[in-house]
Design a protein around this motif. Structure first.
Motif, PDB file in Angstrom:
ATOM      1  N   LEU B  10       0.839  -1.209   0.000  1.00 12.30           N
ATOM      2  CA  LEU B  10       0.000   0.000   0.000  1.00 12.30           C
ATOM      3  C   LEU B  10       0.871   1.254   0.000  1.00 12.30           C
ATOM      4  N   VAL B  13       2.731   1.624  -3.472  1.00 11.34           N
ATOM      5  CA  VAL B  13       1.796   2.018  -4.543  1.00 11.34           C
ATOM      6  C   VAL B  13       1.271   3.429  -4.283  1.00 11.34           C
ATOM      7  N   GLY B  14       0.994   3.736  -3.020  1.00 10.72           N
ATOM      8  CA  GLY B  14       0.493   5.058  -2.651  1.00 10.72           C
ATOM      9  C   GLY B  14       1.499   6.145  -2.996  1.00 10.72           C
ATOM     10  N   GLY B  17       1.688   6.911  -6.613  1.00 12.60           N
ATOM     11  CA  GLY B  17       0.603   7.807  -7.021  1.00 12.60           C
ATOM     12  C   GLY B  17       0.904   9.243  -6.629  1.00 12.60           C
ATOM     13  N   LEU B  18       1.437   9.393  -5.418  1.00  8.40           N
ATOM     14  CA  LEU B  18       1.742  10.738  -4.909  1.00  8.40           C
ATOM     15  C   LEU B  18       2.789  11.445  -5.755  1.00  8.40           C
ATOM     16  N   LEU B  40      -5.775  -2.603 -11.783  1.00 12.16           N
ATOM     17  CA  LEU B  40      -6.946  -2.105 -11.058  1.00 12.16           C
ATOM     18  C   LEU B  40      -8.252  -2.590 -11.674  1.00 12.16           C
ATOM     19  N   PHE B 203      -6.199   9.954   4.778  1.00 12.81           N
ATOM     20  CA  PHE B 203      -5.395   9.373   3.696  1.00 12.81           C
ATOM     21  C   PHE B 203      -3.912   9.364   4.087  1.00 12.81           C
ATOM     22  N   LEU B 207      -1.443   6.242   4.430  1.00 10.76           N
ATOM     23  CA  LEU B 207      -0.201   6.155   3.658  1.00 10.76           C
ATOM     24  C   LEU B 207       1.032   6.008   4.548  1.00 10.76           C
ATOM     25  N   TRP B 214      -7.950  -0.933   8.044  1.00 13.79           N
ATOM     26  CA  TRP B 214      -8.324  -1.603   6.789  1.00 13.79           C
ATOM     27  C   TRP B 214      -7.750  -3.025   6.718  1.00 13.79           C
TER      28      TRP B 214
ATOM     29  N   ALA C 116      -4.918  -3.667  -0.565  1.00 17.49           N
ATOM     30  CA  ALA C 116      -3.781  -2.746  -0.398  1.00 17.49           C
ATOM     31  C   ALA C 116      -3.446  -2.067  -1.719  1.00 17.49           C
ATOM     32  N   LEU C 117      -3.444  -2.842  -2.807  1.00 17.64           N
ATOM     33  CA  LEU C 117      -3.100  -2.260  -4.108  1.00 17.64           C
ATOM     34  C   LEU C 117      -4.129  -1.214  -4.525  1.00 17.64           C
ATOM     35  N   PHE C 118      -5.385  -1.584  -4.365  1.00 16.17           N
ATOM     36  CA  PHE C 118      -6.459  -0.682  -4.787  1.00 16.17           C
ATOM     37  C   PHE C 118      -6.448   0.590  -3.939  1.00 16.17           C
ATOM     38  N   MET C 119      -6.381   0.386  -2.627  1.00 10.01           N
ATOM     39  CA  MET C 119      -6.419   1.534  -1.724  1.00 10.01           C
ATOM     40  C   MET C 119      -5.187   2.404  -1.897  1.00 10.01           C
ATOM     41  N   GLY C 120      -4.043   1.767  -2.020  1.00  7.65           N
ATOM     42  CA  GLY C 120      -2.790   2.508  -2.180  1.00  7.65           C
ATOM     43  C   GLY C 120      -2.854   3.407  -3.395  1.00  7.65           C
ATOM     44  N   TYR C 121      -3.315   2.835  -4.496  1.00  7.50           N
ATOM     45  CA  TYR C 121      -3.382   3.617  -5.726  1.00  7.50           C
ATOM     46  C   TYR C 121      -4.341   4.802  -5.559  1.00  7.50           C
ATOM     47  N   TYR C 122      -5.524   4.502  -5.021  1.00  8.53           N
ATOM     48  CA  TYR C 122      -6.545   5.541  -4.902  1.00  8.53           C
ATOM     49  C   TYR C 122      -6.120   6.634  -3.923  1.00  8.53           C
ATOM     50  N   VAL C 123      -5.607   6.204  -2.763  1.00  8.90           N
ATOM     51  CA  VAL C 123      -5.224   7.166  -1.731  1.00  8.90           C
ATOM     52  C   VAL C 123      -4.052   8.033  -2.222  1.00  8.90           C
ATOM     53  N   GLY C 124      -3.057   7.388  -2.818  1.00  5.09           N
ATOM     54  CA  GLY C 124      -1.894   8.122  -3.319  1.00  5.09           C
ATOM     55  C   GLY C 124      -2.273   9.157  -4.350  1.00  5.09           C
ATOM     56  N   ARG C 125      -3.150   8.759  -5.250  1.00  3.27           N
ATOM     57  CA  ARG C 125      -3.594   9.690  -6.296  1.00  3.27           C
ATOM     58  C   ARG C 125      -4.447  10.811  -5.729  1.00  3.27           C
TER      59      ARG C 125
END
Lengths: 287, 219, 232
Positions: B10, B13-14, B17-18, B40, B203, B207, B214, C116-125
């Motif tokens: 998480l 990947v987070g 995105g950031l 996704l 969030f 992160l 969760w 984790a993958l889904f949330m990570g991507y969404y939260v990060g973005r």
């Protein structure tokens, strides 16, 4: 007067009165003049500003059958506007539950235009004037991916055609070629477009939303992040009127049809509030 | 391992995105694109199937235990299985091998959607119109000046949003518009800012691995 | 009157009345409609998900790679995740299948990986998107500047309205700020805020009435026009 009895009136009587307030104006229609709100006019002008030679109108839909009476006329009015101006129209669906509804809208509006067309140039042709991109989940994926390549995230359209083989898709690549995205929704999708697409790719965003979410979008209209908005069935009716006044596109103006019933129902609810308060305070004074 | 691996995934990947906007290198861009366009989408498809599995199990349990309204679970299960067979083997528009047409009568999944789901869904939501009328009669009381303010604003907006308001006076839609653009905008903006800042704080907690609810109990 | 001859229209009318029967009281017809809705809508979603996502994005690239490997032999291209047909597409498929691990005792933790993958991507973005798309522009829009009094923005009146918005936003934020007791200046701020909040909620109520009535109008138009043919 027996105020207590009035207050305890059976709720089914209220339901029946409400049904009558809606049905009677449909049976005996009256045409009422409407004012057009600033936000609706702004949206109309934003669509007017699209350059048909190099840009398209992207209608992003995420409504489901539950809000069809409010959102469906918006989608149709926008398509009519796009077709009348010969602006290519792309349509996508962010949620699967709405996907076939959009197909219905496209068929109906194309049918209306083509019934009056006298030549191929006049007609609305699928692939040249309109493309239904279909549905790709989850919503964040197409919203972001369309910034890079629309045909990349929608390789096949709703009907199974390769999108890169369609005439209009040869010149519409990504948000850079989109004049405005209008998100038609009972949710917050216009804000998703603002947050994820507008901030990164600078695309203009408009909203066509159910009346429930309209008050939340006014702050975004004030900052110009939303170029304009159709708020509820009234917003759809206003847009229908604006398109009809300027282009005489014809077809069924479904939102406008409902405006007399809408007026009657609003007045009835106000009468209920007043009556309920009068009875309540009269009873309280008595006791 | 059971907690750390998902947490590390998480966070990685987070942060991808950031930092997406600050790393215009093709490698992270391609990875991001792959995550978004393939990973996704496939994961979300499986999430839906899991949801469906849960729904079916729940209703089968209801039937087995003969819980309240259990016969209606048969309606749900039968309609689900029949429509699924039509949709999966007949295709979304009846283009596959399973027959979805008898004479002129079409029953492919899109027709079923148009003719059954639209009436059911739209009717369900429209029930609220009637209950709002009832609530307006029974519950909205102008007990204090704040309630009067609320009702006054509601009345002006209700009138301003329909043609009859314009007929009574063209000033009503103007005032309604002002309410939407000034006091409503101020209130909604304040609320929206508060909510967004709260969401952002959550969030960032997710992160940074502080918020771990969760992960669940792991059972 | 021009009654519809389409059997589906009458199915629609029957289902509409099943749901509306709830207005009289809760009854088996309503329950039937409710359960039918859930059953059919899920079947519809499943069908679309399989035909529009799982087959084209997961199954087809894999089977095509398989076929290519069979006819031309294995090549590096078949393991390129960005190629239209490749074997690596099986990895997201396997990760997706981890959702079902929650039914397998001892492996339930695997369900955390797709989450984790889904949330990570969404939260990060979402963090930069929310800041850039909501927080900063909305705060900027609230600021009172000389431009607020610009004749193009409504002149002095426009400036006064902008001032009202500023007062309203600060007041609303103060009203919902519970870390400090509402006394003194904070109390005044909160009381100003509640005035704006009430007017805003009133407006929301008005709009909600409009929304729900619109939906009922849609149903009645369907019955009167499409089924009974009474209105044109």
């Amino acid at each position: 007067m027996n105020w207590e009895r009035l207050l305890k009136i059976d709720r089914r009587v209220i339901f029946l009165t409400m049904a009558l307030a809606i049905i009677l104006p449909l049976l005996f229609p009256i045409r009422l003049t409407m004012g057009v709100q600033r936000v609706t006019r702004n949206l109309f002008q934003a669509v007017e500003a699209i350059d048909p030679a190099r840009q398209c109108l992207l209608i992003s839909t995420d409504y489901t059958p539950q809000t069809e009476p409010e959102n469906h006329p918006m989608a149709k009015a926008l398509m009519r506007h796009g077709f009348a101006r010969r602006v290519p129209v792309l349509v996508n669906a962010l949620y699967v539950e709405g996907a076939p509804l959009i197909d219905q809208a496209i068929t109906e509006v194309m049918g209306d235009f083509n019934a009056r067309a006298t030549s191929r140039e006049d007609s609305i042709l699928y692939g040249r004037d309109i493309v239904y991109l279909g549905w790709q989940p989850p919503p964040i994926v197409p919203i972001l991916a369309m910034g890079e390549s629309i045909t990349g995230i929608y390789p096949d359209d709703y009907y199974g055609n390769r999108t890169d083989s369609l005439e209009v898709m040869r010149r519409i690549r990504n948000y850079a070629d989109v004049g405005i995205v209008v998100a038609i929704t009972p949710l917050s999708s216009p804000l998703w477009y603002v947050q994820f697409a507008q901030t990164k790719y600078g695309v203009k965003v408009g909203a066509g939303c159910t009346a429930v979410c309209a008050p939340d979008f006014y702050p975004y209209c004030a900052t110009g992040q939303l170029s304009g908005m159709m708020a509820g069935m009234k917003g759809a009716a206003e847009y229908e009127e604006l398109v009809e006044q300027k282009y005489r596109t014809g077809g069924r103006l479904k939102a406008t049809e409902g405006m007399a019933s809408q007026s009657a129902a609003h007045v009835l609810i106000m009468v209920f509030v007043i009556l309920g308060n009068v009875a309540y305070f009269a009873m309280r004074r008595k006791s | 391992m059971k907690d750390k691996l998902p947490l590390i995934l998480l966070i990685v990947v987070g942060f991808m995105g950031l930092t997406d906007r600050f790393l215009p290198h093709p490698a992270p861009e391609h990875l991001n694109q792959y995550m978004r366009d393939t990973l996704l989408r496939i994961i979300s498809a499986f999430a839906l199937i899991l949801g469906l599995g849960n729904l079916i199990l729940r209703h089968m349990n209801r039937i087995r235990k003969k819980s309240t309204d259990w016969p209606h679970s048969y309606t749900l299960l039968i309609s689900f299985f029949v429509a699924s067979v039509i949709g999966l083997f007949g295709g979304v528009a009846g283009e596959l091998w399973f027959p979805t047409r008898v004479g002129t009568f079409d029953f492919n999944i899109t027709t079923i959607y148009n003719q059954m789901l639209i009436p059911l869904g739209a009717s369900m939501f429209s029930l609220l119109a009637f209950y709002m009328a009832s609530a307006a009669y029974r519950s909205f009381r102008a007990r204090n000046w704040l309630a009067i303010l609320l009702l006054g604003s509601a009345f002006i907006v209700m009138l301003g949003q329909v043609p009859i308001g314009y007929r009574i006076s063209p000033a009503i839609p103007e005032i309604s518009q002002w309410i939407m653009e000034v006091p409503n905008t101020a209130a909604k903006r304040g609320i929206e800012l508060g909510i967004t800042l709260g969401v952002l704080a959550t969030f960032l907690k997710i992160l940074s691995g502080i918020e771990r609810s969760w992960l669940g109990s792991g059972r | 009157m021009n009654l519809s001859t389409d059997i589906w229209v009458w199915v629609g009318v029957f289902l509409t009345f099943c749901i509306y029967s709830f207005l009289y009281r809760d009854n088996p017809f309503y329950k039937f409609g409710e359960h039918l809705f859930v059953g059919v809508s899920n079947a519809f979603t499943l069908s679309f998900m399989v035909h529009r996502i799982i087959i084209p994005i997961l199954v087809r690239p894999f089977t095509e790679a398989w076929r290519t490997a069979g006819s031309e032999g294995l090549s590096a291209g078949l393991f390129n995740p960005y190629a239209p047909s490749n074997f690596l597409v099986i990895i997201p498929g396997v990760i997706g299948c981890f959702y079902f691990a929650r039914f397998i005792p001892g492996l339930t933790w695997l369900v955390r990986i797709p989450i984790a993958l889904f949330m990570g991507y969404y939260v990060g973005r979402s963090v930069p998107a929310y800041l850039e798309g909501s927080v900063f522009p909305q705060m900027r829009g609230t600021m009172l500047t000389q431009a607020s009094f610009d004749p193009a923005q409504g002149g002095i009146l426009g400036g006064i309205f902008a001032l009202l918005v500023l007062v309203g936003v600060i007041g609303t934020l103060t009203y919902f700020f519970f870390s400090k007791e509402h006394k003194g200046v904070v109390k005044w701020g909160a009381q100003t805020g509640i005035v704006f909040v009430m007017v805003g909620f009133g407006a929301s109520f008005g709009f909600t009435v409009m929304a729900r009535v619109s939906l009922a109008i849609g149903r009645f138009i369907f019955i009167l026009r499409d089924a009974l043919g009474i209105v044109t």
